[in-house]
Design an enzyme around this catalytic site. Sequence first.
Site, PDB file in Angstrom:
ATOM      1  N   GLY A 266       0.908  -1.295   0.079  1.00 22.37           N
ATOM      2  CA  GLY A 266      -0.071   0.113  -0.014  1.00 22.37           C
ATOM      3  C   GLY A 266       0.781   1.041   0.075  1.00 22.37           C
ATOM      4  O   GLY A 266       1.914   1.126  -0.164  1.00 22.37           O
ATOM      5  N   ASN A 267       0.241   2.447   0.132  1.00 19.82           N
ATOM      6  CA  ASN A 267       1.054   3.771   0.261  1.00 19.82           C
ATOM      7  C   ASN A 267       0.164   4.428   1.367  1.00 19.82           C
ATOM      8  O   ASN A 267      -0.686   4.089   1.859  1.00 19.82           O
ATOM      9  CB  ASN A 267       0.688   4.420  -1.114  1.00 19.82           C
ATOM     10  CG  ASN A 267      -0.383   4.681  -1.646  1.00 19.82           C
ATOM     11  OD1 ASN A 267      -1.247   5.389  -1.023  1.00 19.82           O
ATOM     12  ND2 ASN A 267      -0.950   3.880  -2.770  1.00 19.82           N
ATOM     13  N   ARG A 268       0.820   5.840   1.767  1.00 19.54           N
ATOM     14  CA  ARG A 268       0.419   6.550   2.722  1.00 19.54           C
ATOM     15  C   ARG A 268      -0.557   7.426   2.461  1.00 19.54           C
ATOM     16  O   ARG A 268      -0.924   8.476   3.163  1.00 19.54           O
ATOM     17  CB  ARG A 268       1.557   7.268   3.066  1.00 19.54           C
ATOM     18  CG  ARG A 268       2.829   6.211   3.527  1.00 19.54           C
ATOM     19  CD  ARG A 268       4.027   7.065   4.125  1.00 19.54           C
ATOM     20  NE  ARG A 268       4.029   7.326   5.410  1.00 19.54           N
ATOM     21  CZ  ARG A 268       4.658   6.857   6.522  1.00 19.54           C
ATOM     22  NH1 ARG A 268       5.113   5.868   6.404  1.00 19.54           N
ATOM     23  NH2 ARG A 268       4.255   7.599   7.672  1.00 19.54           N
ATOM     24  N   SER A 269      -1.348   7.343   1.200  1.00 18.31           N
ATOM     25  CA  SER A 269      -2.281   8.431   0.949  1.00 18.31           C
ATOM     26  C   SER A 269      -3.446   8.274   1.923  1.00 18.31           C
ATOM     27  O   SER A 269      -3.870   6.813   1.910  1.00 18.31           O
ATOM     28  CB  SER A 269      -2.723   8.146  -0.436  1.00 18.31           C
ATOM     29  OG  SER A 269      -4.048   8.995  -0.832  1.00 18.31           O
TER      30      SER A 269
ATOM     31  N   ALA B 121      -3.778   7.638  -4.996  1.00 19.62           N
ATOM     32  CA  ALA B 121      -2.450   7.305  -5.059  1.00 19.62           C
ATOM     33  C   ALA B 121      -2.580   5.725  -5.562  1.00 19.62           C
ATOM     34  O   ALA B 121      -2.988   4.932  -4.847  1.00 19.62           O
ATOM     35  CB  ALA B 121      -1.689   7.437  -3.779  1.00 19.62           C
TER      36      ALA B 121
END
Length: 220
Positions: free
Chosen positions: A29-32, A96
């Site tokens: 995943g990502n931090r958005s 994102a």
Amino acid sequence: SAAGDLSGRRVLISAGGTREALDPVRFLGNRSSGKQGVALAEAAASRGARVTLVAANLEVDPPAGVEVIRVSSARELNAAMQAAAGDTDVLIMAAAVADYRPVTVAEGKIKKEHTGDRLTLELVKNPDILAALAAARRPGQIVIGFAAETEADTDALLALGRAKVSRKGCDFLVINRVGWNEGFASDDNTVIVLDAHGAIVNEASGAKLSVANRILDVVV
Ligand code: C5P
């Protein structure tokens, strides 16, 4: 921002960050947080637009009065955007999206007892949703992308943005700086909006709702 200046316009916005499954309990995943996309949805709705929000793993509640379609992976987000795109006047890709996903998703939990001290993941590229939406847009439809970059230097940030806007073929590109403590999780944002030629058409800094309204000013 004049109230009602998007009256009757249909606006489709993706927000949040995609998750790419590794196994039934893990993902890449990502931090958005989804805050900027949610602020865009709220701002567009308050200016009279009919808003559909394609929501990928939001950390905040979607605003009232907008249609919400929940997705998780890049491919789900792609399918939701493709299904809704034809009916919309404005498409904003604020999510994102993972550039890559695991080639295979394990049916059961990946066990370290089986994988040993090092584990190599093989990834495959996801479809570029924004580029496809831009390539398929009909006359009058406006397609907006985001560029979240970690470049500290503003000239370098602009150069990346200009290359990206032509690569993606979108009408506008919103550049924002992101980092460990900047951009994604924050309640504030600083953005530069480029047009299709790479010219700066707006700049904004402050609360994400106020930044959202400055982006929508460009759309109007
Ligand atoms: O290529 P890059 O990820 O830097 O571009 C960011 C923009 O492209 C964002 O608007 C993002 O939503 C979109 N994007 C996409 N599909 C991808 C990757 C990014 O639509 N696979």
